[in-house]
Design an enzyme around this catalytic site. Structure first.
Site, mmCIF file in Angstrom:
data_model
loop_
_atom_site.group_PDB
_atom_site.id
_atom_site.type_symbol
_atom_site.label_atom_id
_atom_site.label_comp_id
_atom_site.label_asym_id
_atom_site.label_seq_id
_atom_site.Cartn_x
_atom_site.Cartn_y
_atom_site.Cartn_z
ATOM 1 N N CYS A 1 0.842 -1.199 0.000
ATOM 2 C CA CYS A 1 0.000 0.000 0.000
ATOM 3 C C CYS A 1 0.883 1.257 0.000
ATOM 4 C CB CYS A 1 -0.985 -0.033 1.161
ATOM 5 S SG CYS A 1 -2.355 1.142 0.967
ATOM 6 N N HIS B 1 -3.703 -4.809 -0.155
ATOM 7 C CA HIS B 1 -3.241 -5.366 1.117
ATOM 8 C C HIS B 1 -3.341 -6.889 1.075
ATOM 9 C CE1 HIS B 1 -2.938 -1.734 3.705
ATOM 10 N NE2 HIS B 1 -3.825 -1.252 2.854
ATOM 11 N N GLU C 1 -2.427 -8.935 3.297
ATOM 12 C CA GLU C 1 -2.803 -9.410 4.637
ATOM 13 C C GLU C 1 -4.298 -9.267 4.900
ATOM 14 O OE1 GLU C 1 -2.114 -5.013 5.393
ATOM 15 O OE2 GLU C 1 -1.420 -6.569 4.003
#
Length: 205
Positions: free
Chosen positions: A79, A187, A189
């Site tokens: 990001c 992202h 994650e």
């Protein structure tokens, strides 16, 4: 061991948890010596470019990252962390980046307006990934996989190093790679199984 750079910007816990779910050893650190000892580095980031860039410099981590990347250590920006890899950003002024990947970070909204497209900014949510170039980072990622994005700015003038993009009215850079330096605008994650698969690919780079 994967070092997650802690410079006061970024969702570090969820990233470390994702790596732990893959059985990967990771440490959250703001110590340049620890980055040196690591096998790979992840540079996360949320918020404003200028503030993040200053925090990196104040901690002396900007020079450490550039030095280690130049020596071939795998580095993944996520990001805002990806945006910091570029030459500069035009977010609320003009700020110099780390200069590891040629290009600049610019606002999405003017591009939408120029094309008469009305979409909400920031770009938030799941969007389809279009792989435009093969790269080891995407070895576990299928064409058309959905990833989770949250951003108002995007990397431009970086076609040579773009390995994936996404369509949000206009084409937006989604992932970049230059040698051992890589970045994702989305992202991983927060992107479920698809994101974990990408993190595993980075761990194997």
């Amino acid at each position: 061991m994967i070092a997650i750079v802690d410079y006061g910007v970024g969702n570090l816990f969820s990233l470390k948890s994702s790596l732990a779910a893959l059985g990967l050893e990771a440490v959250i650190t703001g110590d340049a010596a620890c980055l040196e000892e690591s096998d790979r580095i992840i540079l996360p980031g949320v918020g404003a470019f200028g503030d993040a860039r200053k925090k990196l410099a104040d901690a002396g981590l900007d020079k450490a990252l550039v030095s280690l990347a130049s020596k071939g250590k795998p580095l993944l920006g996520i990001c805002l962390g990806m945006q910091l890899l570029f030459d500069c950003s035009l977010e609320f002024g003009r700020f110099e980046g780390l200069g590891l990947i040629p290009g600049s970070v610019v606002p999405i909204e003017p591009e939408l307006e120029k094309n008469g497209i009305k979409l909400k900014i920031p770009h938030i949510g799941w969007n389809k990934l279009d792989i435009v170039k093969e790269h080891p980072l995407l070895r576990n990622t299928a064409q058309g996989e959905y990833m989770y994005f949250v951003h108002s700015f995007y990397a431009s003038d970086c076609k040579a190093d773009t390995i994936a993009d996404t369509d949000y009215g206009v084409r937006l850079t989604a992932a970049v790679a230059r040698d051992n330096v890589m970045g994702t605008q989305f992202h991983p994650e927060k992107s479920g199984a698809a994101g974990l698969a990408l993190l595993r690919a980075f761990a194997e780079f």
